[in-house]
Design an enzyme around this catalytic site. Structure first.
Site, PDB file in Angstrom:
ATOM      1  N   ASP A 286       0.732  -1.185   0.114  1.00  0.00           N
ATOM      2  CA  ASP A 286      -0.112   0.018   0.202  1.00  0.00           C
ATOM      3  C   ASP A 286       1.054   1.205  -0.146  1.00  0.00           C
ATOM      4  OD1 ASP A 286      -2.473   1.475  -0.081  1.00  0.00           O
ATOM      5  OD2 ASP A 286      -3.184   0.759   1.682  1.00  0.00           O
ATOM      6  N   TYR A 287       0.204   2.461  -0.196  1.00  0.00           N
ATOM      7  CA  TYR A 287       1.099   3.800  -0.240  1.00  0.00           C
ATOM      8  C   TYR A 287       1.979   3.812   0.607  1.00  0.00           C
ATOM      9  CZ  TYR A 287       1.191   8.343  -2.053  1.00  0.00           C
ATOM     10  OH  TYR A 287       1.452   9.566  -2.853  1.00  0.00           O
TER      11      TYR A 287
END
Length: 754
Positions: A286-287
């Site tokens: 994820d980011y």
């Protein structure tokens, strides 16, 4: 040599040398990948494992976070948040024609519930209990996204969410693992189609792996602590269903589980995902979640967290750039095996191969005229249909609904009724407020002969920073009450739109209270006291605690955030052009303090009894939900009878056939969602009080009866055993078939040993 290489690549892309590369066998796929891998430098390998945020400059497409000329230097494997057919082709040309190896890029975006045509938020789509329709919506989203050059979406989000405080409950399918698994598979099929080489498909990503929805206190990004049994039985089934449906991308979660952050969890990402389930695709972080391992405190520097993530099984680092900046030195120092890097590169290249990008890297952007499909009339019609079916009728006292189309004076009250941004919900991709139909616009269009007057009543939320919009949505300002009361007194009927601005739902939008925000409840009290017929329309991304409205408002409609066609869909249902048939995919609490609240809870040694003090309950509110999972009314009534089981004793390899007769006993055509629940009465570990095992949405004319049939394989009764591993234990089971998790006809059957 350089000229020959470019000519060879050009022939490959045009199909001269490999005219049927899309149909080659696995051996040829492996051969191409190994040949590329053998030619790659260590830095180019790590570049394939790097996903950057995209951007534009006056000189053309660039990568914001990358080093100068990063794409041409082979330091980028994928780009996100960048689209448009011509721009994508220009950036792809840098990778294919101007880099040493010519490996094409992936282009990604969060296409969650539509691209330009915005469909209902995923929680609302789950309320349709219609996976075929949800698959169609994802198919349209893929077609639109691929038309602008995208080939990868960070969806579907398949996290099970049992706590309404968690903002991202809006992105998933609610609290039930069976419904979540069915919807996860439907969305994967919709995004990826039958053949990933079809340029109207995009790569699906099941996220967030895993148990992100179990964040403590419902607070986004917070820690998670669940047993392996709960993980296996509740949080993992939708992910496994996505993998079985063909998903070739998985996103690791921000949270930890039992002290191990998911982005560094080898057991989760390698042992379970790849070894147990046979997953062959890529895992993307994820980011910045690779970088965020530092804040979890499991490593001392960015090189160490990069090493731990890659060794755990995270193939692609989103945005942080740690792999490409730090891991070459780790390999050269002997702290990281290059074989680990190679295996991750193989998985990334395999996905690109299966998308057909080695056959034609411009397949998603070559034809800019495809962008004309965006927001087409056909897409809007489907969005309206999905939105209609997602609406849940919670209350309809005295058959106030449907409203007569002969009304002359209609009041529409509530700032959300005129909020064209909020109807799109969170994560609206390229959706535009100016394309959306508000509830106010929908009512006016549906009643051209009536006078429809609008009053905001509570604060309208102007555009601004996130903090400014949240402050406005929670405003204590009551200055609009007087105008709202005047409009309500004038009207024959009041449509009161209450709920959440879209900034109060979604990522980083957890709420400590799930009651109506700001002054909305106070406004409702003022209007209900006038004695006018009031229809409450809820617009929200989570279950709301509305016991006062449930007691006093004559009609309540749960409309969620329904997307581009929201206004028309709401008007269709309120005026009876469509019958409400949605059902709740989440339990609605009476108070925030009941959260987490879910129907398939475990039994306790002291089950709740109102008349006994020392039992599991509250002293200030009932322990039951205000509206249970699976609940929803229609404009007609249905009766269940003649529940029949094909047999009462079954072996472990048998399948039980269950048939029930459902009759429309009312005066209108309607749709009923028939639901099948089971309880394992005695087992070696405690079992939920009920578990959904099947559902069917059926449409019946007045007086019509249908026999609804379910097939329940005994293997579907499995659970994670006392010693680990999936088991089905012989014994008695209770079965219910009915309109919700709270009621239904009942029967028993026995599973016996061979």
């Amino acid at each position: 040599m350089r000229t020959l290489r470019l000519l060879t690549l050009s022939l490959l892309w045009s199909g001269w040398l490999l005219p049927a590369i899309a149909q080659v066998d696995r051996a040829r796929e492996d051969s191409l990948i190994e040949a590329l891998l053998a030619r790659m430098t260590l830095e180019e390998k790590l570049g394939q494992l790097t996903l950057y945020n995209g951007g534009m400059a006056e000189t053309g497409p660039v990568v914001r976070e990358g080093e100068p000329d990063a794409i041409r230097r082979g330091r980028v494997g994928a780009v996100m948040n960048f689209f448009g057919a011509e721009a994508v082709c220009a950036m792809q040309r840098q990778a294919v024609e101007e880099s040493r190896l010519g490996i094409p890029l992936l282009f990604a975006l969060d296409v969650i519930h539509g691209f330009r045509t915005i469909f209902p938020v995923p929680l609302a789509e789950a309320a349709t209990f219609d996976p075929a329709l949800v698959e169609q919506a994802a198919r349209v989203a893929a077609g639109e996204a691929s038309a602008v050059g995208l080939n990868w979406t960070f969806a579907p989000m398949v996290d099970i969410a049992r706590d309404a405080r968690w903002g991202r409950i809006v992105e998933g399918s609610g609290e039930d693992p069976y419904l979540g698994a069915v919807m996860a598979a439907a969305r994967v099929r919709g995004f990826q189609g039958r053949d990933l080489r079809d340029p109207t498909t995009i790569l699906a990503t099941a996220k967030h792996f895993a148990a992100y929805g179990a964040a403590e206190a419902g607070r986004d990004y917070n820690t998670v602590d669940v047993s392996e049994r709960t993980l296996r039985e509740v949080y993992l089934p939708p992910f496994e269903a996505a993998v079985r449906a063909g998903a070739l991308s998985i996103m690791s979660a921000f949270n930890e589980i039992g002290g191990v952050p998911a982005t560094a969890d080898r057991w989760l990402l390698t042992d379970v995902l790849r070894h147990e389930w046979g997953f062959e695709g890529l895992v993307v972080s994820d980011y910045t979640s690779v970088w965020e391992l530092l804040f979890h405190g499991i490593a001392a520097d960015s090189a160490e967290v990069g090493r731990k993530a890659l060794e755990a099984g995270v193939d692609m680092d989103m945005v942080s750039g740690i792999y490409v900046r730090k891991l070459a030195e780790e390999v050269r120092a002997g702290r990281l095996s290059e074989a680990v890097v190679d295996e991750a590169v193989r998985r990334v290249l395999r996905v690109k191969y299966r998308l057909g990008l080695f056959e034609d890297p411009y397949r998603y952007c070559r034809d800019a005229s495809r962008e004309q499909v965006l927001l087409s009339p056909a897409h809007r019609r489907l969005a309206r249909e999905v939105a209609r079916k997602a609406i849940v009728l919670l209350k309809n006292e005295g058959e106030l609904l449907p409203l007569a189309d002969t009304l002359q004076r209609v009041a529409v009250i509530g700032a959300l009724a005129n909020d064209s941004a909020s109807v799109l919900g969170p994560w609206a991709a390229a959706g535009r407020p100016e394309d959306a139909v508000t509830i106010l616009e929908g009512i006016r269009a549906a009643l051209p002969g009536a006078t429809v007057r609008y009053a905001p009543g509570y604060a309208e939320v102007p555009s601004g920073s996130f903090q400014e919009m949240v402050a406005a949505a929670l405003s204590p300002d009551t200055s609009g009450f007087a105008e709202a009361e005047a409009v309500a007194r004038w009207a024959e009927v009041v449509i009161l739109v209450l709920g959440e601005h879209r900034e109060l739902s979604g990522e980083a939008a957890s709420r400590a209270s799930v009651e109506l925000p700001g002054v909305q409840l106070a406004l409702a009290w003022r209007l209900l006291a006038l004695g006018r017929p009031v229809v409450v329309v809820l617009m929200n991304g989570r279950p709301l605690a509305i016991p006062e409205l449930a007691a006093s408002a004559p009609a309540i409609v749960e409309a969620w955030f329904l997307g581009t066609e929201m206004g028309h869909a709401v008007a269709d249902v309120l005026l009876g052009k469509a019958s409400p048939g949605g059902r709740l995919p989440v339990s609605f609490p009476r108070a925030t303090g009941q959260e987490p609240l879910y129907y398939n809870h475990k039994p306790t040694g002291r089950p709740p009894r109102a008349e006994e003090k020392y039992t599991s309950k509250y002293v200030d509110v009932p322990w039951t939900p205000l509206y249970p999972f699976g609940y929803g009314l229609t404009y007609t009534t249905f009766a269940y009878d003649s529940l029949r089981l094909s047999r009462r004793r079954l072996g472990l390899d048998d399948t039980l056939e269950v048939v029930v007769s459902v009759t429309n006993t009312g005066r209108r055509r309607g749709e009923e969602v028939v639901q099948l629940y089971v309880r394992d009465e005695v087992a070696s570990v405690t079992r939920p009080v009920k578990e959904l095992k099947g559902f069917a949405r059926v449409e019946l004319a007045p007086g019509e009866t249908k026999a609804v049939q379910f097939r329940l394989p005994v293997r579907a009764l499995r659970f994670w055993g006392l010693e680990g591993g999936w088991v089905v234990e012989p014994g008695w089971f209770t079965l219910w078939v009915g309109p919700s998790s709270a009621e239904g006809l009942q029967a028993r059957f026995e599973v016996v040993s061979p």
